[in-house]
Enzyme design. Structure first.
Site, PDB file in Angstrom:
ATOM      1  N   VAL A 203      81.389 -44.435  96.165  1.00  0.00           N
ATOM      2  CA  VAL A 203      80.096 -43.808  96.479  1.00  0.00           C
ATOM      3  C   VAL A 203      80.425 -42.318  96.493  1.00  0.00           C
ATOM      4  CG1 VAL A 203      78.316 -43.452  98.218  1.00  0.00           C
ATOM      5  CG2 VAL A 203      79.160 -45.765  97.775  1.00  0.00           C
ATOM      6  N   PRO A 204      80.059 -41.604  95.428  1.00  0.00           N
ATOM      7  CA  PRO A 204      80.576 -40.255  95.197  1.00  0.00           C
ATOM      8  C   PRO A 204      79.944 -39.171  96.070  1.00  0.00           C
ATOM      9  CG  PRO A 204      79.041 -40.835  93.468  1.00  0.00           C
ATOM     10  CD  PRO A 204      79.188 -42.055  94.341  1.00  0.00           C
ATOM     11  N   CYS A 205      80.235 -39.229  97.356  1.00  0.00           N
ATOM     12  CA  CYS A 205      79.678 -38.255  98.299  1.00  0.00           C
ATOM     13  C   CYS A 205      80.142 -36.840  97.984  1.00  0.00           C
ATOM     14  CB  CYS A 205      80.009 -38.648  99.732  1.00  0.00           C
ATOM     15  SG  CYS A 205      81.750 -38.995 100.030  1.00  0.00           S
ATOM     16  N   HIS A 206      81.239 -36.700  97.242  1.00  0.00           N
ATOM     17  CA  HIS A 206      81.715 -35.376  96.850  1.00  0.00           C
ATOM     18  C   HIS A 206      80.739 -34.678  95.902  1.00  0.00           C
ATOM     19  CE1 HIS A 206      83.202 -38.158  93.784  1.00  0.00           C
ATOM     20  NE2 HIS A 206      83.147 -37.139  92.940  1.00  0.00           N
TER      21      HIS A 206
END
Length: 189
Positions: free
Chosen positions: A147-150
């Site tokens: 889950v690419p929170c970056h």
């Protein structure tokens, strides 16, 4: 004797220890915990001791990645090595609130090389005033990279927070690896 845990996987109860493994990437040593149904936790680059402590907090025990875990390790390693890898198909098993799940769904739709702001994620959720709540949900994300929170930035393209080890510096490195404009490029000063 290892504690036997039960967790709900798509309505089925699984009993047994949850496995975890550490693995090397271009940005450093990472780790993940998993079930046969999907990934439950990802630890980004930090010391082995810290990774083991974090992954053990999920009542996980060391194991050799197989099936979905092996595929996730290969994909995360490739992504952090600069390959154009889409992790959106990696299954995850999360015990999170409906709001957090909705935030993770929107965040997972952000393609590699792109970003959204916390406010834009909130707007896509139909809650334009919830930027701080979005940040809180992303701070609780147990599966960063998958889950690419970056890929979520503050207003004005500020890096914003990043709860993974290394904080904003790690976030900037991942964005640079993914080719996001303005990150990892030389500056005049």
């Amino acid at each position: 004797m290892q504690k036997q845990i039960q967790f709900d996987v798509g309505g089925l109860v699984h009993t047994g220890p949850m496995p975890y493994a550490l693995f090397d990437t271009a940005l450093g040593r990472c780790g993940l915990a998993w079930t046969s149904a999907g990934i439950t936790a990802v630890g980004l680059p930090e010391s082995d001791e810290s990774l083991v402590k974090y992954l053990s907090s999920f009542d996980a025990v060391t194991a050799v990645p197989d099936g979905v875990a092996r595929e996730a390790v290969e994909a995360i390693t490739a992504l952090l090595d600069g390959s154009a890898v889409d992790l959106s198909a990696v299954p995850v098993v999360l015990d999170v609130s409906d709001f957090d799940r909705a935030v993770y769904d929107v965040t997972s739709s952000i393609p590699r090389g792109s970003t959204l702001t916390y406010g834009a994620v909130a707007t896509r959720l139909g809650q334009p005033g919830a930027a701080q709540a979005v940040g809180g949900a992303l701070g609780r994300n147990p599966v960063p990279i998958i889950v690419p929170c970056h890929r979520v930035l503050g207003a004005g393209r500020e890096v914003g927070g990043f709860s993974a080890p290394g904080g904003a510096s790690t976030k900037q490195k991942i964005l640079a690896v993914e080719g996001v404009a303005g990150f990892g490029e030389p500056t005049l000063f």
